[in-house]
Design a protein around this motif. Structure first.
Motif, PDB file in Angstrom:
ATOM      1  N   ALA B  58      10.306  -1.854  -8.973  1.00 28.12           N
ATOM      2  CA  ALA B  58      10.774  -3.232  -8.878  1.00 28.12           C
ATOM      3  C   ALA B  58      10.843  -3.709  -7.429  1.00 28.12           C
ATOM      4  O   ALA B  58      10.760  -4.912  -7.166  1.00 28.12           O
ATOM      5  N   LEU B  59      10.974  -2.783  -6.487  1.00 30.61           N
ATOM      6  CA  LEU B  59      11.092  -3.185  -5.082  1.00 30.61           C
ATOM      7  C   LEU B  59       9.858  -3.930  -4.608  1.00 30.61           C
ATOM      8  O   LEU B  59       9.916  -4.740  -3.693  1.00 30.61           O
ATOM      9  N   VAL B  60       8.699  -3.637  -5.216  1.00 30.06           N
ATOM     10  CA  VAL B  60       7.469  -4.331  -4.830  1.00 30.06           C
ATOM     11  C   VAL B  60       6.926  -5.135  -6.013  1.00 30.06           C
ATOM     12  O   VAL B  60       5.750  -5.470  -6.070  1.00 30.06           O
ATOM     13  N   ASP B  61       7.810  -5.424  -6.966  1.00 24.83           N
ATOM     14  CA  ASP B  61       7.469  -6.249  -8.111  1.00 24.83           C
ATOM     15  C   ASP B  61       6.276  -5.679  -8.894  1.00 24.83           C
ATOM     16  O   ASP B  61       5.348  -6.389  -9.256  1.00 24.83           O
ATOM     17  N   LEU B  62       6.312  -4.389  -9.145  1.00 26.81           N
ATOM     18  CA  LEU B  62       5.219  -3.731  -9.861  1.00 26.81           C
ATOM     19  C   LEU B  62       5.676  -3.138 -11.194  1.00 26.81           C
ATOM     20  O   LEU B  62       5.070  -2.196 -11.692  1.00 26.81           O
ATOM     21  N   PRO B  85       4.341 -15.499  -2.801  1.00 31.67           N
ATOM     22  CA  PRO B  85       3.089 -15.762  -3.499  1.00 31.67           C
ATOM     23  C   PRO B  85       2.325 -14.439  -3.707  1.00 31.67           C
ATOM     24  O   PRO B  85       2.514 -13.483  -2.941  1.00 31.67           O
ATOM     25  N   ALA B  86       1.457 -14.416  -4.713  1.00 29.20           N
ATOM     26  CA  ALA B  86       0.769 -13.178  -5.091  1.00 29.20           C
ATOM     27  C   ALA B  86       0.075 -12.515  -3.902  1.00 29.20           C
ATOM     28  O   ALA B  86       0.137 -11.296  -3.739  1.00 29.20           O
ATOM     29  N   ARG B  87      -0.570 -13.353  -3.064  1.00 27.69           N
ATOM     30  CA  ARG B  87      -1.311 -12.767  -1.942  1.00 27.69           C
ATOM     31  C   ARG B  87      -0.376 -12.088  -0.946  1.00 27.69           C
ATOM     32  O   ARG B  87      -0.690 -11.032  -0.386  1.00 27.69           O
ATOM     33  N   GLU B  88       0.771 -12.709  -0.737  1.00 33.94           N
ATOM     34  CA  GLU B  88       1.762 -12.134   0.181  1.00 33.94           C
ATOM     35  C   GLU B  88       2.313 -10.829  -0.367  1.00 33.94           C
ATOM     36  O   GLU B  88       2.558  -9.877   0.377  1.00 33.94           O
ATOM     37  N   LYS B  89       2.516 -10.799  -1.691  1.00 37.14           N
ATOM     38  CA  LYS B  89       3.017  -9.570  -2.312  1.00 37.14           C
ATOM     39  C   LYS B  89       2.014  -8.442  -2.111  1.00 37.14           C
ATOM     40  O   LYS B  89       2.369  -7.316  -1.803  1.00 37.14           O
ATOM     41  N   GLU B  90       0.745  -8.803  -2.270  1.00 40.30           N
ATOM     42  CA  GLU B  90      -0.323  -7.823  -2.097  1.00 40.30           C
ATOM     43  C   GLU B  90      -0.307  -7.259  -0.680  1.00 40.30           C
ATOM     44  O   GLU B  90      -0.475  -6.063  -0.467  1.00 40.30           O
ATOM     45  N   GLY B  95       1.527  -2.623   3.334  1.00 40.29           N
ATOM     46  CA  GLY B  95       1.731  -3.122   4.681  1.00 40.29           C
ATOM     47  C   GLY B  95       3.183  -2.888   5.097  1.00 40.29           C
ATOM     48  O   GLY B  95       3.497  -1.917   5.766  1.00 40.29           O
ATOM     49  N   GLY B  96       4.080  -3.779   4.641  1.00 45.28           N
ATOM     50  CA  GLY B  96       5.493  -3.623   4.982  1.00 45.28           C
ATOM     51  C   GLY B  96       6.141  -2.476   4.235  1.00 45.28           C
ATOM     52  O   GLY B  96       6.988  -1.774   4.760  1.00 45.28           O
ATOM     53  N   ILE B  97       5.740  -2.303   2.967  1.00 43.18           N
ATOM     54  CA  ILE B  97       6.319  -1.249   2.139  1.00 43.18           C
ATOM     55  C   ILE B  97       5.197  -0.316   1.686  1.00 43.18           C
ATOM     56  O   ILE B  97       4.272  -0.743   0.996  1.00 43.18           O
ATOM     57  N   GLY B  98       5.242   0.928   2.112  1.00 39.13           N
ATOM     58  CA  GLY B  98       4.265   1.922   1.682  1.00 39.13           C
ATOM     59  C   GLY B  98       4.742   2.580   0.400  1.00 39.13           C
ATOM     60  O   GLY B  98       5.940   2.752   0.191  1.00 39.13           O
TER      61      GLY B  98
END
Lengths: 326, 334
Positions: B58-62, B85-90, B95-98
């Motif tokens: 859930a931390l990366v909305d997956l 937005p979806a692109r930012e999440k991607e 990137g920010g969260i591995g």
């Protein structure tokens, strides 16, 4: 413990096994030998590729060594003709790591546990059913489990079924290949308690050949521990002795790499190299010398033999410069 | 970490539902809140089925359908992750969260070499040239203790052992330069010697780059080795949160005590039995009305059946959800 131990139940000598691989021949076993006393537990530990599982497969006669011998219960186990082998397979049980894949998904638990009895022609159908019920009870599963399918049980319950099946024919030896590695910590202790209770309480008082990588589990369950490295046993001793004072530098590395039981100052060990050299192209001399912080020139030239430790009965070590020798 | 600065990650009242026994949605993660500071290593522990993995996804909305993130907020570096937005999440993922999850067999691209896959992550998240990214990729393979990285970068995933794939995935998760690593059992498939190296690497990256880590594991030895703080999850809720020393020395919750007591290494080697936790984690939708742990708890009393304890401060930087903490002398109901 005694100076002249009785004839062991299982006596393995000088096993050699080489597999073909794309990169060339790989020597999986390089003269492996050990004894296992009736009713006792010997653990084989070591990294992936050390030969633990290949050794277990030879004992189970699922793999044939290039040479070496296995004497089981007085018989030349590797020389048994197929007919005799099939008759005597009932004396050896096995439990694998993952009960999800080792149990037939189409059979009920009752059928799974009774199957070895049917294969060996033990008892009439009704007797086998009663025996399966008793086995299921002995691994502390409810009778209602008999009619269930494997997928209806939890991982821990399925491993109980695998144990009941392994013990169905009252074997004198059970090979346990990472039997608790796939289980949660809470279920793991239940299964370990069960294995120990069954070794003491089951009519055949089975000996266990325990393949494991979790050293805290091995320490608790095994009477003796053999440390394997690149197809060889490099140290073997009563478990408390091995854990208290490892003499082979590889044993010491394994023990030092264990996560600690409680938090404290951090000093993770740093071996010279992180893992074994390629088995396709093993180094000359002792295969551990490229990773060993204590290696001497001789270590790169000659493989040390596994010999009894003169200072301590019951321990063998294969090292030119064992720890504690200076 | 310091109380004044905003935490790197802040999770508030996260609730995740799964389809229940009769089709309706039931909570598998129930109002979970926690923070992680920069450079902090936080372990999330508990048995299978407690909601650890869903929480980390859930931390990366997956969260994978039909599982659904019902409510709650996830803020990372001050940004509302769910609202991105979806692109930012991607871009955030890797990137920010591995991220390192289990199943190393399926997480790597089977038709690309690991060196190439790694280099692409580096190009995408860090804007390096193809050549520089290839060099950087090899450096990461070395850092995760992959043997012979110069040769292994040309290997395809199926040519690597499970332990090597696990390390390749870790390199993949770290190479994008994340500030937070979410790692689900990252060392479970590794030999003890390699595990020690990988844990050493996490500690080094924390010291060098202030990398924060959420370490999802059921191995309390790994927790003792690297964690600063521990969150204990049971049946979808956090039941204890404590600094690591405090958790091992003075566990507040009976479930934490049971987990610690069930370790084979915590028993004297000559003890006849290990203390074991009976029963199983209740499934979502089948949780008792009172404390979820009450049916398995050796210390439960009347109030535990009737009411649900909430997380309250329990001294020395800890919090726990247990009625035993309220009063020391307590009449037990048989």
């Amino acid at each position: 413990m005694s100076a002249s131990p009785p004839v062991p139940l299982l006596s393995v000598r000088d096993l050699h096994k080489t597999f073909a691989s794309r990169a060339g021949p790989v020597t999986a076993l390089h003269g492996v030998g050990f004894d296992l006393a009736a009713g006792s537990t010997l653990a084989l530990v070591g990294e992936s590729g050390s030969g633990k599982t290949t050794t277990a497969r030879v004992v189970l006669r699922l793999a044939t060594p290039d040479r070496g011998s296995v004497v089981f219960d007085g018989a030349d186990w590797l020389g048994l003709p197929a007919r005799e082998l099939n008759r005597r397979r009932r004396d050896v049980g096995v439990v694998f790591q993952d009960p999800a894949t080792s149990l037939d998904p189409r059979l009920t638990i009752g059928e799974i546990v009774a199957e070895p009895l049917a294969i060996h022609g033990i008892g009439a159908r009704a007797e086998r059913r009663a025996r399966a019920a008793a086995l299921v009870a002995s691994v502390e599963l409810p009778a209602s489990a008999l009619a269930r399918l494997p997928r209806e049980l939890s991982g821990g319950q399925r491993q109980r079924v695998a144990i009941a099946r392994a013990l169905a024919t009252e074997p004198r030896l059970v090979v346990l290949d990472e039997p608790v590695s796939a289980l949660d910590v809470s279920v793991r202790s239940q299964i370990l308690n069960l294995l120990r209770d069954l070794q003491r309480g089951a009519p055949s008082r089975p000996a266990y050949l325990f393949i494991g990588h979790d050293l805290s589990v091995v320490r608790w369950i095994a009477d003796r521990t053999a440390v394997m490295y690149m197809g060889r046993i490099v140290e073997e001793a009563p478990t408390p002795v091995l854990f208290a004072s490892p003499r082979h530098p590889y044993t010491a590395l394994l023990l030092a790499s264990r996560p600690r039981e409680t938090p404290g100052p951090r000093s993770l060990p740093r071996p010279v190299l992180t893992e074994p050299p390629s088995p396709v192209d093993p180094p000359p001399g002792c295969p551990f010398h490229p990773r060993c912080a204590f290696a001497r020139p001789v270590c790169a030239q000659e493989m040390p033999a596994l010999v009894s430790d003169p200072t301590e009965s019951g321990r063998s070590v294969a090292c030119h410069a064992p720890l504690g020798d200076d | 970490m310091s109380g004044a600065a905003a935490p790197l990650l802040s999770v508030h009242a996260l609730t995740i539902a799964v389809p229940g026994p009769s089709g309706e949605e039931v909570p598998a993660v129930d109002a979970v809140s926690f923070d992680i500071g920069a450079g902090e290593i936080v372990a999330l522990v508990g048995e299978s089925g407690c909601g650890k993995t869903l929480t980390s996804l859930a931390l990366v909305d997956l969260v994978p359908p039909p599982v659904r993130l019902i409510s709650g907020d996830v803020f990372f570096a001050g940004r509302d992750v769910r609202a991105l937005p979806a692109r930012e999440k991607e871009r955030l993922r890797g990137g920010g969260i591995g991220l390192v999850f289990q199943e190393p067999a399926t997480a790597l691209d089977p038709v690309r070499t690991i060196g190439r896959e790694l280099a692409e992550v580096i190009e995408r998240h860090r804007g390096l040239s193809r050549k520089a990214a290839a060099v950087e990729a090899e450096r990461w393979l070395k850092r995760v203790s992959l043997p012979d990285p110069g040769r292994q970068r040309n290997a395809f995933p199926h040519q690597l052992s499970g332990g090597m794939r696990q390390r390749a995935l870790l390199a993949l998760a770290l190479a994008g330069g994340p500030r937070l690593l979410v790692a689900d059992e990252p060392t479970a498939a590794l030999d003890v010697t390699v595990q020690a190296q990988v844990l050493g690497l996490l500690l080094a990256l924390r010291d060098e780059l202030s990398l924060a880590v959420l370490l999802v594991t059921h191995d309390l030895g790994v927790v003792a080795e690297v964690a600063d703080r521990v969150l204990v999850m049971y049946a979808g809720e956090i039941v204890e949160s404590a600094p690591v020393n405090e958790l091992f020395a003075r566990p507040r919750h009976p479930y934490t005590r049971a987990l610690l007591g069930a370790r084979p290494g915590s028993a004297p080697p000559d003890s006849a039995r290990l203390s074991a936790l009976r029963g199983a984690v209740p499934e979502p939708g089948r949780r008792p009305p009172g404390c979820s742990f009450e049916p398995r708890c050796g210390e439960a009393f009347g109030r535990c059946v009737a009411a649900r304890p909430i997380l309250v401060p329990a001294g020395a930087g800890t919090e726990a959800a247990c009625f035993l903490l309220d009063r020391v002398p307590q009449v037990r109901v048989p």
